[in-house]
Design an enzyme around this catalytic site. Sequence first.
Site, PDB file in Angstrom:
ATOM      1  N   TRP A  82      97.316   1.199  14.581  1.00  0.00           N
ATOM      2  CA  TRP A  82      96.818   1.940  15.954  1.00  0.00           C
ATOM      3  C   TRP A  82      95.689   0.724  16.858  1.00  0.00           C
ATOM      4  O   TRP A  82      95.224   0.826  18.041  1.00  0.00           O
ATOM      5  CB  TRP A  82      96.208   2.814  16.611  1.00  0.00           C
TER       6      TRP A  82
ATOM      7  N   LYS B  68     107.805   0.062  12.016  1.00  0.00           N
ATOM      8  CA  LYS B  68     107.012   1.566  12.124  1.00  0.00           C
ATOM      9  C   LYS B  68     105.626   1.655  13.224  1.00  0.00           C
ATOM     10  O   LYS B  68     104.292   1.105  12.205  1.00  0.00           O
ATOM     11  CB  LYS B  68     107.233   2.762  11.134  1.00  0.00           C
TER      12      LYS B  68
ATOM     13  N   SER C  84      94.858   2.457   6.821  1.00  0.00           N
ATOM     14  CA  SER C  84      93.925   3.202   5.509  1.00  0.00           C
ATOM     15  C   SER C  84      94.372   3.043   4.606  1.00  0.00           C
ATOM     16  O   SER C  84      95.816   2.951   4.080  1.00  0.00           O
ATOM     17  CB  SER C  84      94.011   4.865   5.963  1.00  0.00           C
TER      18      SER C  84
ATOM     19  N   TYR D  35     105.837   5.721  -3.251  1.00  0.00           N
ATOM     20  CA  TYR D  35     106.805   5.566  -2.557  1.00  0.00           C
ATOM     21  C   TYR D  35     107.961   4.559  -3.577  1.00  0.00           C
ATOM     22  O   TYR D  35     108.964   5.658  -3.329  1.00  0.00           O
ATOM     23  CB  TYR D  35     106.942   5.683  -0.950  1.00  0.00           C
TER      24      TYR D  35
ATOM     25  N   GLU E 293      97.069  -4.269   3.521  1.00  0.00           N
ATOM     26  CA  GLU E 293      96.008  -4.725   3.944  1.00  0.00           C
ATOM     27  C   GLU E 293      95.740  -2.861   4.074  1.00  0.00           C
ATOM     28  O   GLU E 293      95.559  -2.608   5.377  1.00  0.00           O
ATOM     29  CB  GLU E 293      95.890  -5.475   5.817  1.00  0.00           C
TER      30      GLU E 293
ATOM     31  N   CYS F 229      88.941  -3.235  10.996  1.00  0.00           N
ATOM     32  CA  CYS F 229      88.648  -2.929   9.321  1.00  0.00           C
ATOM     33  C   CYS F 229      87.808  -3.605   9.002  1.00  0.00           C
ATOM     34  O   CYS F 229      87.272  -3.300   7.575  1.00  0.00           O
ATOM     35  CB  CYS F 229      89.866  -3.069   8.828  1.00  0.00           C
TER      36      CYS F 229
ATOM     37  N   LYS G 277      85.858  12.389  14.700  1.00  0.00           N
ATOM     38  CA  LYS G 277      85.494  12.254  13.143  1.00  0.00           C
ATOM     39  C   LYS G 277      84.029  11.583  13.263  1.00  0.00           C
ATOM     40  O   LYS G 277      83.081  11.545  12.322  1.00  0.00           O
ATOM     41  CB  LYS G 277      86.503  11.204  12.794  1.00  0.00           C
TER      42      LYS G 277
ATOM     43  N   GLU H  47      84.195   4.537   5.347  1.00  0.00           N
ATOM     44  CA  GLU H  47      84.828   4.191   6.593  1.00  0.00           C
ATOM     45  C   GLU H  47      84.197   4.983   7.591  1.00  0.00           C
ATOM     46  O   GLU H  47      85.603   5.987   7.691  1.00  0.00           O
ATOM     47  CB  GLU H  47      85.723   3.178   6.640  1.00  0.00           C
TER      48      GLU H  47
HETATM   49  P1  NAP Z   1      96.934   5.236   8.659  1.00  0.00           P
HETATM   50  O1  NAP Z   1      96.787   6.693   9.305  1.00  0.00           O
HETATM   51  O2  NAP Z   1      96.698   4.967   7.589  1.00  0.00           O
HETATM   52  O3  NAP Z   1      98.218   4.651  10.011  1.00  0.00           O
HETATM   53  C1  NAP Z   1      97.964   3.421   9.990  1.00  0.00           C
HETATM   54  C2  NAP Z   1      99.926   3.716  10.274  1.00  0.00           C
HETATM   55  O4  NAP Z   1     100.190   4.027   8.694  1.00  0.00           O
HETATM   56  C3  NAP Z   1     100.726   4.039  11.048  1.00  0.00           C
HETATM   57  O5  NAP Z   1     101.543   4.027  11.701  1.00  0.00           O
HETATM   58  C4  NAP Z   1     100.613   6.079  10.649  1.00  0.00           C
HETATM   59  O6  NAP Z   1     101.746   6.722  11.209  1.00  0.00           O
HETATM   60  C5  NAP Z   1     101.072   5.111   8.865  1.00  0.00           C
HETATM   61  N1  NAP Z   1     101.680   6.458   8.674  1.00  0.00           N
HETATM   62  C6  NAP Z   1     100.559   7.511   8.002  1.00  0.00           C
HETATM   63  N2  NAP Z   1     101.006   8.580   6.957  1.00  0.00           N
HETATM   64  C7  NAP Z   1     101.859   8.125   6.524  1.00  0.00           C
HETATM   65  C8  NAP Z   1     103.063   8.059   5.321  1.00  0.00           C
HETATM   66  N3  NAP Z   1     102.628   9.386   4.304  1.00  0.00           N
HETATM   67  N4  NAP Z   1     103.588   6.915   5.236  1.00  0.00           N
HETATM   68  C9  NAP Z   1     103.879   5.852   5.977  1.00  0.00           C
HETATM   69  N5  NAP Z   1     103.506   5.358   6.896  1.00  0.00           N
HETATM   70  C10 NAP Z   1     102.380   6.747   7.456  1.00  0.00           C
HETATM   71  O7  NAP Z   1      95.499   4.547   9.397  1.00  0.00           O
HETATM   72  P2  NAP Z   1      94.829   4.145  10.828  1.00  0.00           P
HETATM   73  O8  NAP Z   1      93.893   5.098  11.338  1.00  0.00           O
HETATM   74  O9  NAP Z   1      96.022   4.026  12.366  1.00  0.00           O
HETATM   75  O10 NAP Z   1      93.926   2.640  11.023  1.00  0.00           O
HETATM   76  C11 NAP Z   1      92.781   2.851  10.317  1.00  0.00           C
HETATM   77  C12 NAP Z   1      92.713   2.588   9.257  1.00  0.00           C
HETATM   78  O11 NAP Z   1      93.867   0.640   9.030  1.00  0.00           O
HETATM   79  C13 NAP Z   1      91.393   1.527   8.501  1.00  0.00           C
HETATM   80  O12 NAP Z   1      91.332   2.438   7.691  1.00  0.00           O
HETATM   81  C14 NAP Z   1      91.064   0.581   9.124  1.00  0.00           C
HETATM   82  O13 NAP Z   1      90.307  -0.138   7.789  1.00  0.00           O
HETATM   83  C15 NAP Z   1      92.694   0.149   8.150  1.00  0.00           C
HETATM   84  N6  NAP Z   1      92.897  -1.273   9.136  1.00  0.00           N
HETATM   85  C16 NAP Z   1      92.778  -2.445   7.719  1.00  0.00           C
HETATM   86  C17 NAP Z   1      92.790  -3.866   8.602  1.00  0.00           C
HETATM   87  C18 NAP Z   1      93.684  -4.633   7.471  1.00  0.00           C
HETATM   88  O14 NAP Z   1      93.169  -5.841   8.038  1.00  0.00           O
HETATM   89  N7  NAP Z   1      93.259  -4.534   5.628  1.00  0.00           N
HETATM   90  C19 NAP Z   1      93.094  -3.605   9.885  1.00  0.00           C
HETATM   91  C20 NAP Z   1      93.271  -2.942  10.789  1.00  0.00           C
HETATM   92  C21 NAP Z   1      92.868  -1.735  10.486  1.00  0.00           C
HETATM   93  P3  NAP Z   1     101.645   7.459  12.890  1.00  0.00           P
HETATM   94  O15 NAP Z   1     100.478   6.664  13.484  1.00  0.00           O
HETATM   95  O16 NAP Z   1     102.426   8.347  13.128  1.00  0.00           O
HETATM   96  O17 NAP Z   1     100.136   8.422  12.104  1.00  0.00           O
END
Ligand code: NAP
Length: 498
Positions: A166, A190, A244, A254, A266, A301, A351, A400
């Site tokens: 997001w 998604k 994350s 999975y 990522e 990130c 948080k 983080e």
């Molecule tokens: P997140 O909680 O891991 O969610 C990311 C995506 O995964 C969302 O679409 C989420 O859906 C989905 N998801 C959650 N549980 C899942 C499951 N069991 N199976 C499949 N998909 C699932 O991360 P976030 O809070 O959106 O984003 C923050 C994180 O992203 C931080 O850790 C940040 O560092 C990382 N990030 C990394 C980069 C990079 O390029 N390395 C860039 C941006 C962000 P829902 O929204 O419905 O929960």
Amino acid sequence: MTLTKEKYENIANSLQYCTKAFIDGKHVDSSSGETFTTENPATGKEIAKITCCDERDVDRAVAAAREAFEDRRWAGLHPAERKKILCKFAELIDKNRDELAVMETLDSGKPIKDTVEIDLPETINTIEWHAEAADKMDGQLTSSGDQSISMIVREPIGVVAAVIPWNFPMLMATWKFAPILATGNSLIIKPAKLTTLTMLRLTEFAAEAGIPDGVLNVVPGHGDVAGKALALHPDVDLITFTGSTVVGKKLLEYSGQSNSKRVLLEMGGKSPSIVMPDIKDIDAAAEQLAFAIFWNMGENCSANSRLIVHRDIKDRLIERLIEKAKEWVTGDPLDPAFNLGAMVEKPHMEKVLGYIEKGKAEGAKLIYGGQQLFPDSGGYFVSPTIFDQVTPDMTIAREEIFGPVLSVLTCKDEKEAIAMANDSEYGLHASIYTDDLDTAHRMSRAVRAGTVSLNCYSEGDITTPFGGYKQSGFFGRDKSMLANSQYTELKTIWIPVR
Ligand code: NAP
Ligand code: MG
């Protein structure tokens, strides 16, 4: 160039939202008829109800993507034709950029200045760049002698799923879909539940541009339902993810439990900046350090959330850093006067505030900010925050936070700086500040991170790969020609010459 706050408010008041899933070229309700609410994190108020997809809808989307891939309605087009259609898609986004910027700001809390000046131009550029590369990926002939011809060709992988975070909703989706579509795959996206609106609106432009039905599908829904169903689906060939580390690791499981689909991840970061005592322009360094942690409210990130500073320069640097922090001003995200907006949701704000409390409790010294702002607004605002006297074992030095919270650690020499920088489970990005060329080369090689920026905070540009070492990533890189090639399979074709 930005418009006035009043103009953005007018656009906001006239927005029409696309709230339904997009499957096989049609906007549809979910099989269950369920919806979820998306809100404006600057006010806490509901914006719209969004279709909530479950396993049945994921099955429909995967079936549509598979059919589109197998009949080659997209993969079989000349790459130059795909390029044209994708460039038209980018053009339509460009024509509607103010509307999309406002929508992104309302849904995510990001400041309009950023969505107008960064997210939109980057989104458009990303699509154009990968599209332009579509007809410039050549195969190879190998040196197998004159008794045979051996060719290596690249082919689309097939049905790809992309799970999106997001923090840069439209841009992170684009980093995935642009190279995936340019190389001829079919796709199911998604989006993050908190920020679905812009991706759903993009489906209308994609259809208008001529991307055939079934090639691009979007299934909004809960991560542990729709996201999980995609990751477990036996007919998805590759899943690509930004989010994350905790969720990324689940996707690996999975894949193993289902069809060993390819997985590109990522993930999170706890990126360091190292400041050496030889720097002459302390002011310029302080400006970049503030940008590196506060930009996008620290919901980034690759944010440099750990500052490792040499003890000989620390006091002078901190003084300048606090001055620069004052230039990061929080306010109404729709007002271009502000460069900081709201945190994405209440639980996330809580948080971040919890980490601030933990920092204090564990003995770090709060020297700037450290509180919730505008609690009466109904929104979720946190002030830019700096902690000094952080030690490497403290929670705020290790985990983080994903908020505007900087942890300052002190080092005595280069060796200790590198050891501290690498003392993390993450390895996404690092910045090094020094005016000595040898030090710069030595240190940029010694830090284990996917991107190292020197005397600045930068993720590079579209030509440079972006991704992480250690638990910040798994194989994949976004951006650059590598992104195009990672969504293809290699095929060897062997022809004996008789
Ligand atoms: P997140 O909680 O891991 O969610 C990311 C995506 O995964 C969302 O679409 C989420 O859906 C989905 N998801 C959650 N549980 C899942 C499951 N069991 N199976 C499949 N998909 C699932 O991360 P976030 O809070 O959106 O984003 C923050 C994180 O992203 C931080 O850790 C940040 O560092 C990382 N990030 C990394 C980069 C990079 O390029 N390395 C860039 C941006 C962000 P829902 O929204 O419905 O929960
Ligand atoms: Mg929202």
